[in-house]
Design a protein around this motif. Structure first.
Motif, mmCIF file in Angstrom:
data_model
loop_
_atom_site.group_PDB
_atom_site.id
_atom_site.type_symbol
_atom_site.label_atom_id
_atom_site.label_comp_id
_atom_site.label_asym_id
_atom_site.label_seq_id
_atom_site.Cartn_x
_atom_site.Cartn_y
_atom_site.Cartn_z
ATOM 1 N N ALA A 258 -20.894 -47.293 39.790
ATOM 2 C CA ALA A 258 -19.880 -48.427 39.385
ATOM 3 C C ALA A 258 -19.542 -49.175 40.502
ATOM 4 N N PHE B 142 -17.090 -51.998 42.043
ATOM 5 C CA PHE B 142 -15.653 -52.136 41.833
ATOM 6 C C PHE B 142 -15.323 -53.022 40.622
ATOM 7 N N HIS B 143 -15.911 -54.038 40.631
ATOM 8 C CA HIS B 143 -15.635 -55.289 39.686
ATOM 9 C C HIS B 143 -16.577 -55.319 38.298
ATOM 10 N N ASP B 144 -17.659 -54.418 38.396
ATOM 11 C CA ASP B 144 -18.651 -54.425 37.332
ATOM 12 C C ASP B 144 -17.831 -53.725 35.975
ATOM 13 N N ILE C 182 -17.546 -51.213 33.121
ATOM 14 C CA ILE C 182 -17.849 -49.940 33.052
ATOM 15 C C ILE C 182 -17.913 -49.436 31.588
ATOM 16 N N GLY D 266 -10.224 -44.850 30.088
ATOM 17 C CA GLY D 266 -9.619 -44.632 31.150
ATOM 18 C C GLY D 266 -8.909 -43.098 30.854
ATOM 19 N N GLU E 91 -7.403 -54.199 41.900
ATOM 20 C CA GLU E 91 -8.403 -54.008 40.928
ATOM 21 C C GLU E 91 -9.368 -52.822 41.663
ATOM 22 N N PRO F 229 -10.527 -49.064 42.931
ATOM 23 C CA PRO F 229 -10.397 -47.826 42.143
ATOM 24 C C PRO F 229 -9.580 -46.582 42.882
ATOM 25 N N HIS G 49 -9.388 -46.419 35.707
ATOM 26 C CA HIS G 49 -10.184 -46.761 34.781
ATOM 27 C C HIS G 49 -11.606 -47.013 35.388
ATOM 28 N N GLN G 50 -11.929 -46.611 36.337
ATOM 29 C CA GLN G 50 -13.074 -47.100 36.907
ATOM 30 C C GLN G 50 -14.107 -45.851 37.426
ATOM 31 N N VAL H 83 -16.907 -44.434 39.970
ATOM 32 C CA VAL H 83 -17.480 -44.635 41.301
ATOM 33 C C VAL H 83 -18.253 -43.516 41.784
#
Length: 438
Positions: free
Chosen positions: A6, A8-10, A12, A42, A128, A130, A428-429, A431
């Motif tokens: 992931a 950061f701004h993609d 998911i 999330g 924004e 993670p 909610h991300q 990585v």
């Protein structure tokens, strides 16, 4: 093996399934059998031996373990003011690669983190991303050690503790005022253990190697005096103090005695102080110039024994990026510091191989959060996912491709480490590493 990386701004997947992972729960001193964890929007939706969900993005990683997200008690992202070395975005990328979902940032920036405006800047810039930023508010105005900063205002707007970072408070009167002031809201003072009247001109640990290399030394007593003085001030103020980067046997012994007396004192150590000694400086490698300095083998052995004895409370990376221009100088003129996030777990886990995994994870999760008064992170159904994903037994070679920091100044490139971080799930991300551990 499916690896989802992931950015950061993609966007998911709204449904993520961590397949056959072992949950490391240091709160209950347990390590689970392999299980599946389903995360929906999330939040942890289900934990079971097997979960079939064709709509979820299935993540399968060899020998994966999952723990509550790790927190770093002391790091420097150089933002604002030193973005050429690191900024919030690159620092958070390094943190995520190292397994950290929360990072406490020192106030040594321009401007200093000493008001609501600077805290808001950090929180807004990382909103924004993670990784959660936990600002350390300055103890003194402009880090000058002369007058108190607005501690309560900093606390009210998000400072989790107070420190002058790389410039520890030298004035006993000012530190006493700070300790008394934060007691009202159960705050914590964090000090680097360095009495600068004894260390100002030093370049490395004072000992046989400093004499042989012809470099002025920083004596162990500079750390001991700072620790002893500050603990007595904390005793007088009936307040709480934390020492970060403890590096000497004498200081550890003093802290152990204070704990036995019931003093509100805690301490953390870095990974590089476990792995390196002053003997490593024979080539004048400026990547090894750090504060506190690398100490003797006797001190390193004492650190490891102190971890085993439960005297050390937590870990801190002391991630301090420097640009090439600050390091490619004669040792005397080079800036102190090295990066420490991406390689942290592999170094620490290698050097503390005999320490139980649950104890090491506790020093990255429950204990530092308790020191800062932060809520516990639970791996339970209905809870927001704040997770670190790792393999504690994987041996791998640390290479430049694993570095996400803007700086690459570290002596560990090319070393074999033990314990590989796959990534994190936080805010909610997801990585995950895009680089192979080999």
């Amino acid at each position: 093996m499916c690896i989802f990386t992931a950015v950061f701004h993609d966007a998911i997947p709204m449904r993520v399934l961590l397949s056959q992972v072992k949950i490391v729960d240091s709160r209950h001193h347990t390590l689970s059998a392999p299980c599946d964890i389903l995360i929906v929007n999330g939040y942890i939706d289900r934990i079971a031996d097997r979960i079939d969900d064709e709509t979820a993005e299935r993540i399968e990683l060899p020998h994966a373990h999952v723990s509550p997200g790790w927190i770093d008690l002391f790091a420097d992202f150089g933002d604002p003011g030193f973005e050429r070395k690191e900024d919030v975005r690159s620092g958070c990328a390094a943190a995520a690669a190292g397994g950290f979902t929360e990072v406490c940032l020192v106030p040594n920036t321009i401007p200093v983190i000493q008001s609501k405006a600077e805290i808001d800047y950090l929180l807004h810039k990382s909103r924004e991303l993670p990784v959660t930023i936990r600002p350390l508010g300055a103890i003194s105005k402009d880090l000058e050690g002369k007058a108190l900063a607005e501690l309560y205002d900093l606390y009210a707007h998000g400072a989790v503790a107070f420190s002058d970072g790389w410039q520890p408070v030298q004035s006993a009167a000012l530190l006493l005022k700070a300790l008394e002031y934060v007691r009202a809201f159960d705050g914590t003072i964090i000090q680097l253990p360095d009495h600068q009247s004894l260390s100002t001109h030093g370049l490395m640990h004072e000992g046989i190697h400093s004499v042989r290399l012809g470099m002025p030394g920083i004596p162990a007593i500079s750390e001991l005096i700072q620790v002893q003085r500050d603990m007595e001030l904390a005793r007088y103020a009936a307040s709480r103090i934390h020492f970060t980067g403890i590096s000497t046997r004498q200081a550890i012994e003093a802290i152990a005695r204070a704990k036995q007396e019931g003093l509100q004192v805690s301490c953390s150590i870095t990974a590089y102080h476990l792995a390196l000694t002053d003997a490593c400086l024979e080539d004048y490698d400026t990547n090894l110039k750090v504060i506190p300095p690398l100490r003797s083998q006797e001190d390193v052995d004492a650190l490891k024994q102190a971890v085993a004895a439960g005297i050390i409370d937590a870990f801190a990376t002391h991630h301090r990026p420097q640009d090439i221009e600050s390091k490619q100088l004669e040792f005397e003129y080079a800036a102190p510091g090295m990066i420490g996030m991406e390689s942290f777990f592999g170094i620490m886990n290698r050097e503390l191989a005999t320490i139980d995994l649950l104890d090491k994870i506790a020093m990255l999760t429950t204990r530092p959060r308790s020191l800062l008064g932060l809520p516990e992170v639970e791996i339970a159904v209905g809870k927001e996912a704040n997770l670190t994903i790792f393999d504690p037994d994987k041996e791998w070679t640390f290479e430049e491709k694993h570095i996400r920091s803007r700086s690459h100044q570290t002596p560990f490139i090319g070393q074999r480490l033990k314990g590989f971080v796959y990534g994190i799930f936080a805010k909610h991300q997801l990585v995950l590493h895009s680089s192979s551990p080999e």
